[in-house]
Structures are given as structure tokens and as C-alpha cells.
Design a protein around this motif. Sequence first.
Motif, PDB file in Angstrom:
ATOM      1  N   ALA A 134     -15.074  -7.573  -4.151  1.00  0.00           N
ATOM      2  CA  ALA A 134     -13.855  -7.093  -4.813  1.00  0.00           C
ATOM      3  C   ALA A 134     -12.907  -8.246  -5.062  1.00  0.00           C
ATOM      4  N   VAL A 135     -12.227  -8.159  -6.188  1.00  0.00           N
ATOM      5  CA  VAL A 135     -11.098  -9.035  -6.493  1.00  0.00           C
ATOM      6  C   VAL A 135      -9.852  -8.322  -5.972  1.00  0.00           C
ATOM      7  N   MET A 136      -9.110  -8.994  -5.108  1.00  0.00           N
ATOM      8  CA  MET A 136      -7.945  -8.390  -4.452  1.00  0.00           C
ATOM      9  C   MET A 136      -6.673  -9.072  -4.962  1.00  0.00           C
ATOM     10  N   VAL A 137      -5.822  -8.323  -5.654  1.00  0.00           N
ATOM     11  CA  VAL A 137      -4.595  -8.871  -6.229  1.00  0.00           C
ATOM     12  C   VAL A 137      -3.428  -8.414  -5.368  1.00  0.00           C
ATOM     13  N   ASN A 138      -2.727  -9.361  -4.732  1.00  0.00           N
ATOM     14  CA  ASN A 138      -1.718  -8.941  -3.754  1.00  0.00           C
ATOM     15  C   ASN A 138      -0.389  -8.532  -4.382  1.00  0.00           C
ATOM     16  N   ASN A 139      -0.197  -8.780  -5.682  1.00  0.00           N
ATOM     17  CA  ASN A 139       1.017  -8.338  -6.382  1.00  0.00           C
ATOM     18  C   ASN A 139       2.291  -8.616  -5.587  1.00  0.00           C
TER      19      ASN A 139
ATOM     20  N   TYR B 142      -9.012  -4.367  -6.718  1.00  0.00           N
ATOM     21  CA  TYR B 142      -7.972  -3.702  -5.931  1.00  0.00           C
ATOM     22  C   TYR B 142      -6.628  -4.358  -6.243  1.00  0.00           C
ATOM     23  N   HIS B 143      -5.593  -3.550  -6.356  1.00  0.00           N
ATOM     24  CA  HIS B 143      -4.236  -4.050  -6.547  1.00  0.00           C
ATOM     25  C   HIS B 143      -3.362  -3.592  -5.384  1.00  0.00           C
ATOM     26  N   SER B 144      -2.378  -4.392  -5.047  1.00  0.00           N
ATOM     27  CA  SER B 144      -1.385  -3.953  -4.072  1.00  0.00           C
ATOM     28  C   SER B 144      -0.289  -3.159  -4.775  1.00  0.00           C
ATOM     29  N   ILE B 145       0.258  -2.215  -4.057  1.00  0.00           N
ATOM     30  CA  ILE B 145       1.389  -1.452  -4.577  1.00  0.00           C
ATOM     31  C   ILE B 145       2.579  -2.393  -4.687  1.00  0.00           C
ATOM     32  N   GLU B 146       3.196  -2.420  -5.874  1.00  0.00           N
ATOM     33  CA  GLU B 146       4.269  -3.382  -6.110  1.00  0.00           C
ATOM     34  C   GLU B 146       5.596  -2.678  -6.294  1.00  0.00           C
ATOM     35  N   GLY B 147       6.542  -3.349  -6.941  1.00  0.00           N
ATOM     36  CA  GLY B 147       7.853  -2.782  -7.195  1.00  0.00           C
ATOM     37  C   GLY B 147       8.968  -3.602  -6.574  1.00  0.00           C
ATOM     38  N   ASP B 148      10.191  -3.275  -6.946  1.00  0.00           N
ATOM     39  CA  ASP B 148      11.363  -3.953  -6.395  1.00  0.00           C
ATOM     40  C   ASP B 148      11.839  -3.305  -5.103  1.00  0.00           C
ATOM     41  N   ASN B 149      11.408  -2.076  -4.856  1.00  0.00           N
ATOM     42  CA  ASN B 149      11.805  -1.383  -3.628  1.00  0.00           C
ATOM     43  C   ASN B 149      10.775  -0.309  -3.318  1.00  0.00           C
ATOM     44  N   PRO B 150      10.700   0.110  -2.048  1.00  0.00           N
ATOM     45  CA  PRO B 150       9.715   1.112  -1.646  1.00  0.00           C
ATOM     46  C   PRO B 150       9.853   2.399  -2.462  1.00  0.00           C
ATOM     47  N   GLY B 151       8.735   2.951  -2.861  1.00  0.00           N
ATOM     48  CA  GLY B 151       8.718   4.201  -3.597  1.00  0.00           C
ATOM     49  C   GLY B 151       8.767   4.037  -5.104  1.00  0.00           C
ATOM     50  N   GLN B 152       9.081   2.817  -5.583  1.00  0.00           N
ATOM     51  CA  GLN B 152       9.136   2.609  -7.035  1.00  0.00           C
ATOM     52  C   GLN B 152       7.752   2.692  -7.664  1.00  0.00           C
ATOM     53  N   ASP B 153       6.736   2.287  -6.912  1.00  0.00           N
ATOM     54  CA  ASP B 153       5.365   2.304  -7.400  1.00  0.00           C
ATOM     55  C   ASP B 153       4.505   3.096  -6.434  1.00  0.00           C
TER      56      ASP B 153
ATOM     57  N   TYR C 195      -8.427   0.084  -7.984  1.00  0.00           N
ATOM     58  CA  TYR C 195      -7.994   0.267  -9.365  1.00  0.00           C
ATOM     59  C   TYR C 195      -9.195   0.450 -10.305  1.00  0.00           C
ATOM     60  N   LEU C 196     -10.120  -0.500 -10.275  1.00  0.00           N
ATOM     61  CA  LEU C 196     -11.262  -0.463 -11.182  1.00  0.00           C
ATOM     62  C   LEU C 196     -12.563  -0.611 -10.405  1.00  0.00           C
TER      63      LEU C 196
END
Length: 199
Positions: free
Chosen positions: A28-33, A122-133, A150-151
Motif C-alpha cells: 500500500a501507498v500510505m499518504v499521511n496528509n 490509504y489516506h489519512s483523515i485531514e482538515g484544519d480541525n477535528p471533524g472537518q473531514d 481509499y483505492l
Amino acid sequence: MNQLKTSWEPGFGTIYTWFGMDKNGKIAVMVNNCWGWLPNALLSVNDFENLLDALNEFKWEESEIYTHYPPNKDGETLLDLYSSLVYRDIKSKVEIDSWINDKQFEPLSEINLPSRKGFFVYHSIEGDNPGQDYPVGYNGDTKMGDYFRYLMPTIYASIEDFPEELRHGIAMSDTVDFTVDRLLDNDKIDEYFPRMYKE
């Protein structure tokens, strides 16, 4: 000098793309975002950032050193979970599936990495604050930094698809199964991937 988890922390502005191998040898390719932890086993590798650069150049077929690439897998890219933030303007999974299908024969990109290279993404859940993504399609609790599937490929890559000189940059798991595990708890990334590949 490498920073271990005691001093390195994920944070806004720096995205790492690393590689994991599950207990069945799938890749897997793991993107830490920005917010996903990296395994301490990886952080402990000498000059790990340059090693990741070399692995990613090879992944994109842009390496000036490792120029023998495995043949196209000629598989499919399957959408599993997707970011509510990234796809906020797309209303349905059907629309995203259609968009993914349109990308299969375009130049190499993240969208066709599974079909051509055989990698899970795989992607990490991102965003500027918790719950945004959050990962659309997952019903459990999640938090920023958790890695979601993700894919998915239909024909799988293996360690044999990488040059021997780069294989030690792939983090290994004895418990994770990429065909089953849709979400990886960010706080347990060291438990999932406790060591690096060795011949």
C-alpha cells in the motif's frame, strides 16, 4: 539526524508518502496528509526522507537511478472510502467511480496507481480541525490522522516489484490485511508496522 516519535510529530504543511506491506505481502501507498503518524521503524531508518523520495520517484517512473519498472498490471482501480473534504463538491459515489474510470488510461496518477501498479492507496483523515473531514462510507468513529482505505487494486503488487536497494524502505505488518482493513487507527501505527523489510 532522524527524529523519532518522541520528538517528531505530524503537523500542518508536511505530507509524507510511505509504503507498507501487509501480512500477505500486498503493498500500500500510505499518504499521511500532514496528520498521520509515521511508524517509528521508518523514522529510525538512516536518511529516511531521501529513501522515501527514491521510492516515490520509482513509483512515478521518474527515477534516474532505478529505471527498470514492472509491467503494467492491467487491473482495475476500485473506490472504497473517500474524503468528505476532498470530494465535498461531488454528491455521490457513482460520480466518483465514473471519474476514476475515466482516469485509467491517462498518464500515471494516484487514481490509476492501483490498476497499473497494483498498490492499495490509504489516506489519512485531514482538515484544519477535528471533524472537518471523515471517510465517507465508514460507519465507525474516526479522528484526524487515521488512515482509511481509499483505492484498491484487483491485481496486486509485491516486494518483487521494487528494486532490492529500495526494499528496506517498506514498513511491514504481521497483522494488517489490506483486503480487509478499511481503517487503521493512527495511534496504533507502530503496532501495525513494527519493522522494516529485510531480505
